[in-house]
Design an enzyme around this catalytic site. Sequence first.
Site, PDB file in Angstrom:
ATOM      1  N   LYS A   1     -29.841 -26.964  40.567  1.00 55.96           N
ATOM      2  CA  LYS A   1     -30.806 -27.391  41.582  1.00 55.96           C
ATOM      3  C   LYS A   1     -30.121 -28.414  42.500  1.00 55.96           C
ATOM      4  CE  LYS A   1     -34.824 -26.152  38.797  1.00 55.96           C
ATOM      5  NZ  LYS A   1     -34.541 -26.060  37.352  1.00 55.96           N
TER       6      LYS A   1
ATOM      7  N   TYR B   1     -15.621 -14.698  23.411  1.00 51.52           N
ATOM      8  CA  TYR B   1     -16.586 -15.258  22.453  1.00 51.52           C
ATOM      9  C   TYR B   1     -16.055 -16.579  21.908  1.00 51.52           C
ATOM     10  CZ  TYR B   1     -20.604 -12.282  21.537  1.00 51.52           C
ATOM     11  OH  TYR B   1     -21.822 -11.679  21.630  1.00 51.52           O
TER      12      TYR B   1
ATOM     13  N   ASP C   1     -36.644 -34.774  31.428  1.00 50.56           N
ATOM     14  CA  ASP C   1     -36.153 -33.513  32.003  1.00 50.56           C
ATOM     15  C   ASP C   1     -35.875 -33.787  33.480  1.00 50.56           C
ATOM     16  OD1 ASP C   1     -35.797 -31.059  33.173  1.00 50.56           O
ATOM     17  OD2 ASP C   1     -37.369 -30.045  32.029  1.00 50.56           O
TER      18      ASP C   1
ATOM     19  N   ARG D   1     -26.194 -21.551  37.909  1.00 47.32           N
ATOM     20  CA  ARG D   1     -27.350 -21.482  37.020  1.00 47.32           C
ATOM     21  C   ARG D   1     -26.892 -21.843  35.593  1.00 47.32           C
ATOM     22  NH1 ARG D   1     -32.084 -19.751  38.360  1.00 47.32           N
ATOM     23  NH2 ARG D   1     -31.334 -19.625  40.495  1.00 47.32           N
TER      24      ARG D   1
ATOM     25  N   THR E   1     -31.095 -28.783  34.325  1.00 49.63           N
ATOM     26  CA  THR E   1     -30.398 -27.597  34.800  1.00 49.63           C
ATOM     27  C   THR E   1     -29.248 -28.068  35.669  1.00 49.63           C
ATOM     28  OG1 THR E   1     -31.988 -27.484  36.611  1.00 49.63           O
ATOM     29  CG2 THR E   1     -32.354 -25.996  34.750  1.00 49.63           C
TER      30      THR E   1
ATOM     31  N   GLU F   1     -18.342 -19.038  19.753  1.00 49.32           N
ATOM     32  CA  GLU F   1     -19.397 -19.805  19.076  1.00 49.32           C
ATOM     33  C   GLU F   1     -18.821 -21.072  18.445  1.00 49.32           C
ATOM     34  OE1 GLU F   1     -19.702 -16.455  19.036  1.00 49.32           O
ATOM     35  OE2 GLU F   1     -21.702 -15.858  18.318  1.00 49.32           O
TER      36      GLU F   1
HETATM   37  N1  DSN Z   1     -38.229 -22.432  38.161  1.00 41.83           N
HETATM   38  C1  DSN Z   1     -37.975 -23.837  38.281  1.00 41.83           C
HETATM   39  C2  DSN Z   1     -38.468 -24.377  39.569  1.00 41.83           C
HETATM   40  O1  DSN Z   1     -38.550 -23.617  40.523  1.00 41.83           O
HETATM   41  O2  DSN Z   1     -38.767 -25.551  39.663  1.00 41.83           O
HETATM   42  C3  DSN Z   1     -38.513 -24.592  37.127  1.00 41.83           C
HETATM   43  O3  DSN Z   1     -38.077 -24.001  35.966  1.00 41.83           O
END
Ligand code: DSN
Length: 429
Positions: free
Chosen positions: A224, A50, A195, A230, A221, A52
Amino acid sequence: MHLSKNDPEVASALNHELARQQDGLEMIPSENYVSEAVLEALGSIGTNKYSEGYPGVRYYGGCEWVDVIENLARDRAKALFGVTHANVQPASGCAANIATLFALLNPGDTLMGMNLFYGGHMTHGLPVNFSGRYYKSVQYTSTPDGYMDFDQMMALAREHKPKLIIVGATAYPRIIDWKKARVVADEVGAFLMADISHIAGLIVSGDHPSPVGIADVITTTTHKTLRGPRGAMILCNGNPSTPLKKVEVARENIPTLIDRAIIPGIQGGPHNHQTAAIAVALKEAAMPSFKEYGHQIVKNAKALSSRLVDRGFDLVTGGTDNHLMVVNLTNKGISGKQAEAALGRAGITVNKNTVPFEPRSPFDPSGIRLGTPALTSRGMKETEMEIVGELIARAITSWNDDAKLDEVESEVREMTEKFPIYKDINYEN
Ligand code: DSN
């Protein structure tokens, strides 16, 4: 090992998932294959702690080593994207976006984002999402040919005076012009949030312009095109102020507002195993080979899209500048849902997707979304993309003929065997 002995059911399911990832063509544009080093960090003892707070300012003792890990992740993110502040704690993209809205808006304030069904994201103001329920949401769409509609964005901004404009997409195949969005935001004195979740890796490789220095705050994120675990990050410029000092909602206070929005605003203990894996992925993304990877993602997407166009497929905007394409299947007499199922049977994983001005339902829309990041991670290049384009065309043409789909599946399998993943992993050992 331990897993197979203690929980053979989970071990078996993981092995089946590993086989699915190995044997098929993963073409969901938001998915990827992380390195073994990222996997190792993600499965580490970081999960036990932990912590925080932030490095040097924690609510728990014993944080000296997780401080080192989080500082590595923050410093690498700052260097990679050229910003002065990075928050690497958001558990996911939704959390990063929730935190940003929580930081900059009060309930009932107006935000403007791209409609999900035109390629945006649910956290950009979809009425059934928190972003559309707790804020007044105005949604821009696209031009008839599928491009982001900046004229409409400007007209809506002048009419509704949003406090925050969100620009970014999950199903947009073209370059985003951040400067045009800045002009709209400045016209009405709005904050601008970019974003970049889908295109973060392409920004690192120089294949997509960066919003740094243009947007006030950037969310992404990490799993990707960036090819990390993730997770998510929020990037901005400036420095957080000392704890407890009251700050106004103003541009210069964004780093403080973001950090406070993550904790105590919306999250508790950081996922230190995830932070460690993000740090590893960011180190990988800073290597010259990652630039080559980004370039190849785009070359592959262009090769695939031209093969599909040659085969009579109708691509939204006619092609792609980035890692993905959206295919409108109306002229093929098959819905997105049927195509997703047929391609799935043939070992090609895609997702059904709405197209701009969708006449059908989001649950059975007119299109599919395809991307090349995961195949590129396996080492596939333009030659393979042309074969993949043929296999997709054949599967769609024979979408209701199981024997033909099985033939495509065996060719998919032949191809994927040449591009192995995770050779040393076996969860049932
Ligand atoms: N789930 C993501 C995507 O597949 O683009 C977006 O949040």
